[in-house]
Design a protein around this motif. Structure first.
Motif, PDB file in Angstrom:
ATOM      1  N   ILE A   8       0.852  -1.185   0.000  1.00  0.00           N
ATOM      2  CA  ILE A   8       0.000   0.000   0.000  1.00  0.00           C
ATOM      3  C   ILE A   8       0.892   1.240   0.000  1.00  0.00           C
ATOM      4  N   GLU A   9       0.528   2.232  -0.797  1.00  0.00           N
ATOM      5  CA  GLU A   9       1.263   3.487  -0.777  1.00  0.00           C
ATOM      6  C   GLU A   9       0.834   4.288   0.443  1.00  0.00           C
ATOM      7  N   ARG A  10       1.785   4.570   1.330  1.00  0.00           N
ATOM      8  CA  ARG A  10       1.461   5.231   2.588  1.00  0.00           C
ATOM      9  C   ARG A  10       1.413   6.748   2.431  1.00  0.00           C
ATOM     10  N   PRO A  11       0.479   7.381   3.138  1.00  0.00           N
ATOM     11  CA  PRO A  11       0.464   8.856   3.184  1.00  0.00           C
ATOM     12  C   PRO A  11       1.513   9.346   4.166  1.00  0.00           C
ATOM     13  N   GLU A  12       1.745  10.640   4.178  1.00  0.00           N
ATOM     14  CA  GLU A  12       2.713  11.194   5.115  1.00  0.00           C
ATOM     15  C   GLU A  12       2.158  11.283   6.531  1.00  0.00           C
ATOM     16  N   SER A  13       0.823  11.391   6.661  1.00  0.00           N
ATOM     17  CA  SER A  13       0.200  11.447   7.980  1.00  0.00           C
ATOM     18  C   SER A  13      -0.174  10.034   8.425  1.00  0.00           C
ATOM     19  N   ASP A  14      -0.814   9.926   9.607  1.00  0.00           N
ATOM     20  CA  ASP A  14      -1.195   8.601  10.106  1.00  0.00           C
ATOM     21  C   ASP A  14      -2.553   8.136   9.587  1.00  0.00           C
ATOM     22  N   PHE A  15      -3.184   8.938   8.731  1.00  0.00           N
ATOM     23  CA  PHE A  15      -4.443   8.513   8.125  1.00  0.00           C
ATOM     24  C   PHE A  15      -4.431   8.894   6.654  1.00  0.00           C
TER      25      PHE A  15
END
Length: 285
Positions: A168-175
């Motif tokens: 999964i491509e992660r965002p910079e924040s936690d959501f």
């Protein structure tokens, strides 16, 4: 979109380990233990039917481990992934995607199986893409001593060797929102590195698959943190953020590990966020 609960099997875990520093005289009221101090645990997965995709969230323990291994977990009941899928007219080959909240054996063990003559391991869902995130993958394949018994090579490496593993491509924040799978994900690091908590928009509701961020309804009070968590103080902060959001937005919390409470809502009280209502999957999904 349709959602289906998939019961992969029930087991038992030590109540003290499940509640950390909380005394048994307190947690035993909500999660009663047997004579061996074990409490009932579910491995309740979730199937999302969305257009031509069938996305399975978590896969339970599976059945490939030894009799000695399963003896530690006091399996009970007659649930299985195959029985649950068949109840809704599906089978393993229909699954297009397997999303793993994290790679502890009781969440991903069912993703891999023995081949027909037990000479090698193979993906249990031959037509599926397997989804994790790269940070957690690296954490799992090079495990610390505390989690080594939970990250089993035979549960993990065959997904990569088959070519079915995806990140999964992660965002910079936690959501963030997963464009790959079409739902929101809250990333939590207290239990293990980058555990993923799906937030699914379903009809007029938000269904949250709680995984090990909230194991059972008995774990709602903030200090009730599992002894298994690698960073318990971080779990406190993550639970506070998550539960406040759940109460503010009336999230429906799908409990993977609660054998007796399937879906709950929470509310703000003078004592903090507490249990509001309990529902069956049939009530909500």
């Amino acid at each position: 979109m349709k959602l289906y609960p998939i019961e992969s099997g029930n087991f038992k875990l030590d109540g003290g380990a499940m509640f950390g520093v909380v005394p048994k005289t307190i947690w035993n009221k909500t999660n009663p233990a047997d004579s061996n101090n074990l409490i009932d645990i579910a491995a309740r997965c979730l199937l999302i039917e969305d257009g031509n995709r069938l996305i399975l969230i978590d896969t339970g323990m599976g059945d490939k481990q030894s009799e000695k291994f399963f003896g530690y977990y006091s399996l009970w009941g007659s649930h299985s992934i195959d029985k649950s899928l068949a109840e809704y007219g599906f089978n393993r080959d229909d699954i297009t995607d397997v999303f793993m909240t994290h790679l502890h054996f009781d969440h991903c063990g069912g993703s891999v199986q023995w081949n027909s003559d037990k000479t090698f391991y193979e993906p249990a869902f031959k037509n599926a893409k397997f989804w994790t995130n790269e940070n957690h993958w690296q954490w799992a394949v090079k495990p610390n001593a505390r989690e080594k018994a939970s990250f089993l090579t035979e549960n993990i490496i065959p997904m990569q060797e088959s070519g079915q593993l995806n990140f999964i491509e992660r965002p910079e924040s936690d959501f963030g929102f997963s464009k790959e799978l079409g739902f929101g994900i809250f990333y939590a690091d207290g239990h293990t590195e980058k555990q993923m908590i799906p937030h699914i928009q379903y009809q007029d509701k938000t269904i949250v698959f709680c995984a090990d961020l909230l194991a059972t309804a008995g774990h709602i009070p903030l200090p009730y943190v599992m002894g298994y968590d690698t960073r318990p103080l971080l779990t406190l902060d993550e639970k506070a953020k998550f539960l406040n959001s759940a109460a503010d937005n009336n999230y429906y919390l799908f409990l993977e590990h609660d054998a007796h409470n399937q879906i709950i809502t929470v509310e703000h009280t003078e004592k903090g966020v507490r249990l509001k209502d309990v529902f069956t999957c049939e009530d909500i999904l």
